[in-house]
Design a protein around this motif. Structure first.
Motif, PDB file in Angstrom:
ATOM      1  N   VAL A  92     -10.415   1.907 -12.259  1.00 14.15           N
ATOM      2  CA  VAL A  92     -10.266   0.936 -13.063  1.00 14.15           C
ATOM      3  C   VAL A  92      -8.657   1.712 -13.724  1.00 14.15           C
ATOM      4  CG1 VAL A  92     -11.054   0.418 -15.995  1.00 14.15           C
ATOM      5  CG2 VAL A  92     -13.207   1.107 -13.409  1.00 14.15           C
ATOM      6  N   VAL A  93      -8.766   2.896 -13.996  1.00 19.87           N
ATOM      7  CA  VAL A  93      -7.387   2.944 -14.999  1.00 19.87           C
ATOM      8  C   VAL A  93      -6.259   1.958 -13.958  1.00 19.87           C
ATOM      9  CG1 VAL A  93      -5.735   4.307 -15.463  1.00 19.87           C
ATOM     10  CG2 VAL A  93      -7.605   5.043 -16.572  1.00 19.87           C
ATOM     11  N   LEU A  94      -6.422   2.030 -12.529  1.00 22.95           N
ATOM     12  CA  LEU A  94      -5.339   1.956 -11.477  1.00 22.95           C
ATOM     13  C   LEU A  94      -5.021   0.257 -11.574  1.00 22.95           C
ATOM     14  CD1 LEU A  94      -3.245   2.391  -9.382  1.00 22.95           C
ATOM     15  CD2 LEU A  94      -4.986   2.838  -7.868  1.00 22.95           C
ATOM     16  N   GLY A  95      -6.288  -0.178 -11.334  1.00 24.99           N
ATOM     17  CA  GLY A  95      -6.695  -1.715 -11.476  1.00 24.99           C
ATOM     18  C   GLY A  95      -5.707  -2.146 -13.374  1.00 24.99           C
ATOM     19  N   TYR A  96      -6.025  -1.837 -14.137  1.00 24.77           N
ATOM     20  CA  TYR A  96      -5.164  -1.905 -15.262  1.00 24.77           C
ATOM     21  C   TYR A  96      -3.667  -1.939 -14.896  1.00 24.77           C
ATOM     22  CZ  TYR A  96      -9.486  -1.867 -18.131  1.00 24.77           C
ATOM     23  OH  TYR A  96     -10.366  -2.537 -18.875  1.00 24.77           O
ATOM     24  N   ALA A  97      -3.188  -0.773 -14.630  1.00 28.90           N
ATOM     25  CA  ALA A  97      -1.165  -0.466 -14.204  1.00 28.90           C
ATOM     26  C   ALA A  97      -1.448  -1.448 -13.040  1.00 28.90           C
ATOM     27  CB  ALA A  97      -1.408   0.942 -13.934  1.00 28.90           C
ATOM     28  N   MET A  98      -1.644  -1.253 -11.499  1.00 28.75           N
ATOM     29  CA  MET A  98      -1.237  -2.374 -11.162  1.00 28.75           C
ATOM     30  C   MET A  98      -1.239  -4.275 -11.390  1.00 28.75           C
ATOM     31  SD  MET A  98      -3.400  -1.347  -7.811  1.00 28.75           S
ATOM     32  CE  MET A  98      -2.860  -2.384  -6.544  1.00 28.75           C
ATOM     33  N   VAL A 109       4.873   3.630 -10.976  1.00 32.86           N
ATOM     34  CA  VAL A 109       5.783   4.998 -11.453  1.00 32.86           C
ATOM     35  C   VAL A 109       5.883   4.632 -12.583  1.00 32.86           C
ATOM     36  CG1 VAL A 109       7.144   6.441 -11.844  1.00 32.86           C
ATOM     37  CG2 VAL A 109       6.309   6.462  -9.718  1.00 32.86           C
ATOM     38  N   ARG A 110       6.493   3.657 -13.284  1.00 32.18           N
ATOM     39  CA  ARG A 110       6.705   3.034 -14.730  1.00 32.18           C
ATOM     40  C   ARG A 110       5.382   2.858 -15.674  1.00 32.18           C
ATOM     41  NH1 ARG A 110       9.472  -2.272 -16.430  1.00 32.18           N
ATOM     42  NH2 ARG A 110       7.037  -3.067 -16.064  1.00 32.18           N
ATOM     43  N   GLU A 111       4.221   2.403 -15.312  1.00 31.70           N
ATOM     44  CA  GLU A 111       3.277   1.169 -15.788  1.00 31.70           C
ATOM     45  C   GLU A 111       2.494   2.954 -16.113  1.00 31.70           C
ATOM     46  OE1 GLU A 111       2.599  -1.458 -17.795  1.00 31.70           O
ATOM     47  OE2 GLU A 111       4.176  -1.954 -16.538  1.00 31.70           O
ATOM     48  N   PRO A 116       1.442  -1.080   0.043  1.00 33.67           N
ATOM     49  CA  PRO A 116       0.001   0.066   0.323  1.00 33.67           C
ATOM     50  C   PRO A 116       0.422   1.472   0.047  1.00 33.67           C
ATOM     51  CG  PRO A 116      -1.107  -1.464   1.908  1.00 33.67           C
ATOM     52  CD  PRO A 116       0.227  -2.040   0.867  1.00 33.67           C
ATOM     53  N   LEU A 117       1.863   1.495   0.602  1.00 35.20           N
ATOM     54  CA  LEU A 117       2.723   2.297   0.648  1.00 35.20           C
ATOM     55  C   LEU A 117       3.338   2.470  -0.951  1.00 35.20           C
ATOM     56  CD1 LEU A 117       4.646   2.304   4.377  1.00 35.20           C
ATOM     57  CD2 LEU A 117       2.939   3.514   3.477  1.00 35.20           C
ATOM     58  N   GLY A 118       3.848   1.246  -1.361  1.00 29.67           N
ATOM     59  CA  GLY A 118       4.181   1.857  -2.922  1.00 29.67           C
ATOM     60  C   GLY A 118       3.299   2.258  -3.994  1.00 29.67           C
ATOM     61  N   VAL A 119       2.051   1.949  -3.620  1.00 31.21           N
ATOM     62  CA  VAL A 119       1.004   1.764  -3.948  1.00 31.21           C
ATOM     63  C   VAL A 119       0.552   3.787  -4.158  1.00 31.21           C
ATOM     64  CG1 VAL A 119      -0.996   2.446  -4.934  1.00 31.21           C
ATOM     65  CG2 VAL A 119      -0.505   0.218  -4.497  1.00 31.21           C
ATOM     66  N   MET A 141      11.841  -3.108   0.965  1.00 30.72           N
ATOM     67  CA  MET A 141      11.865  -3.539  -0.234  1.00 30.72           C
ATOM     68  C   MET A 141      10.993  -3.774  -1.227  1.00 30.72           C
ATOM     69  SD  MET A 141      13.809  -7.237  -1.524  1.00 30.72           S
ATOM     70  CE  MET A 141      15.206  -6.862  -1.223  1.00 30.72           C
ATOM     71  N   LEU A 142       9.563  -4.444  -1.083  1.00 28.06           N
ATOM     72  CA  LEU A 142       8.559  -4.311  -1.752  1.00 28.06           C
ATOM     73  C   LEU A 142       7.550  -3.076  -1.774  1.00 28.06           C
ATOM     74  CD1 LEU A 142       6.483  -7.794   0.699  1.00 28.06           C
ATOM     75  CD2 LEU A 142       7.630  -7.499  -2.218  1.00 28.06           C
ATOM     76  N   LEU A 143       7.866  -2.234  -0.815  1.00 25.03           N
ATOM     77  CA  LEU A 143       7.860  -0.550  -0.638  1.00 25.03           C
ATOM     78  C   LEU A 143       8.331  -0.377  -2.500  1.00 25.03           C
ATOM     79  CD1 LEU A 143       7.253   2.366   1.018  1.00 25.03           C
ATOM     80  CD2 LEU A 143       8.765   2.912  -0.838  1.00 25.03           C
ATOM     81  N   ARG A 144       9.587  -0.419  -1.925  1.00 21.76           N
ATOM     82  CA  ARG A 144      10.565   0.404  -3.206  1.00 21.76           C
ATOM     83  C   ARG A 144      10.222  -0.529  -4.938  1.00 21.76           C
ATOM     84  NH1 ARG A 144      14.489   2.978  -2.599  1.00 21.76           N
ATOM     85  NH2 ARG A 144      15.956   2.925  -4.423  1.00 21.76           N
ATOM     86  N   PHE A 145       9.798  -1.412  -5.043  1.00 22.38           N
ATOM     87  CA  PHE A 145       9.744  -1.734  -6.075  1.00 22.38           C
ATOM     88  C   PHE A 145       8.497  -1.760  -7.046  1.00 22.38           C
ATOM     89  CE2 PHE A 145      13.743  -4.839  -5.105  1.00 22.38           C
ATOM     90  CZ  PHE A 145      13.270  -5.324  -7.085  1.00 22.38           C
ATOM     91  N   SER A 146       7.353  -1.880  -5.570  1.00 17.61           N
ATOM     92  CA  SER A 146       6.289  -1.549  -5.767  1.00 17.61           C
ATOM     93  C   SER A 146       5.688  -0.297  -6.552  1.00 17.61           C
ATOM     94  CB  SER A 146       5.147  -1.892  -4.886  1.00 17.61           C
ATOM     95  OG  SER A 146       5.249  -1.490  -3.993  1.00 17.61           O
TER      96      SER A 146
END
Length: 317
Positions: free
Chosen positions: A225-231, A205-207, A118-121, A195-200
């Motif tokens: 919906v857009v966030l779901g596609y990106a995630m 961000v890239r997506e 959640p913090l990464g998102v 680690m999970l925070l930085r990777f996610s």
């Protein structure tokens, strides 16, 4: 290539790696300091009769390759040898301690995922703002904190100082044991969450900068919906981080279990190395190899679920 071919290829690769590593694990018996007979004798007196019986029992007069194949056959049959220190079957010792280590690893992974993802998102959605900088700083702090140091800090503050948690031990019953494992799990989860925070965050961000996201927004699709596609499209690097987290926790339990006096595989490994109990060290090294190989295989399968191109032999663009 379909599911059957994909699983067969991945399983064959995993089996080959485990087989190669098993040879290295067997070699621990010969790499240990001192004579192999003295290593297997431990603290027992080295009489001529004892040495002769030992050489017959462990087939030390056979070629090393034959000894390895005999040892591997015993392992495949569930015979991991006998502990030099306690005289107990090694398989029974591992079976007694393995569940606690797996529960601790799973608990720590769950806490890391609940905190880090959640913090990464949040950081990705608030990119460049104060909250994003705060999230990135938290990730750096988490990655920089060794589990044993975090464990000692948690013990001093929450166990000795506030008295909210037990200082050591495992408790009785599921709820009590889970409460006893909370501080060790938090100690393991601190770095894993970073680690999970930085990777996610980096993956999302890239997506979010991809053309399909701009197009989806232009069509009027809602933000969730857009966030779901990106995630969904950022899952592959997150799964990579998850695999690293689990394998890192399996290794990190060694010091954490010693810090909190937990009778798991980590504390058993420390005791066995201290007393030069080579059969137990061999079995633990092989077991950890199998667990890590199993985690990597599951991550490979998860890749193919998240991105079918992986299963079909392609790669994510």
């Amino acid at each position: 290539m379909g599911w059957a071919g994909f699983l067969l290829r991945r399983s064959a690769g995993t089996a080959a790696v485990v087989l190669l590593l098993s040879a290295g694990v067997f070699g621990l018996l010969y790499l240990a300091p001192g004579d192999i007979q003295q290593t297997l004798l431990g603290t027992r007196p080295a009489t001529a009769d004892t040495i002769a019986a030992l050489r017959i029992r462990y087939h030390l007069d056979d070629p090393v390759a034959v000894q390895y194949l005999r040892w591997l056959g015993g392992v495949l049959g569930g015979d991991l040898g006998t502990s030099i220190r306690t005289g107990q079957p090694v398989a029974a010792m591992l079976g007694e301690r393995l569940p606690r280590t797996l529960v601790l690893t799973g608990y720590g992974t769950l806490l890391a995922a609940l905190a880090g993802l959640p913090l990464g998102v949040l950081g990705a959605l608030r990119k460049g703002r104060a909250s994003d900088r705060l999230v990135v700083t938290a990730g750096v702090v988490g990655l920089s904190a060794p589990p044993f140091a975090v464990g000692l800090l948690l013990l001093v503050v929450f166990a000795l100082g506030l008295g909210w948690f037990p200082v050591y031990g495992t408790g009785e019953g599921f709820a009590s044991e889970l409460w006893h494992l909370t501080l060790p799990a938090v100690a393991l989860a601190a770095g894993a969450a970073g680690m999970l925070l930085r990777f996610s965050r980096a993956a999302l961000v890239r997506e979010l900068d991809q053309d399909y996201v701009v197009f989806a927004r232009a069509r009027g699709l809602s933000a969730p919906v857009v966030l779901g596609y990106a995630m969904r499209n950022s899952l592959v690097p997150v799964l990579t981080a998850a695999g690293l987290v689990v394998t890192g926790m399996l290794a990190g339990t060694v010091l954490v279990e010693v810090t909190f006096a937990l009778p798991g595989l980590g504390s058993l490994l420390v005791d066995s190395v201290t007393f030069k109990d080579v059969p137990v060290v061999q079995a633990l090294a092989l077991l950890l190899t199998l667990l890590i190989a199993a985690v990597n295989l599951l991550v490979d399968v998860a890749y193919s679920v998240a991105d079918p191109r992986v299963r079909l032999g392609g790669g994510p663009s």
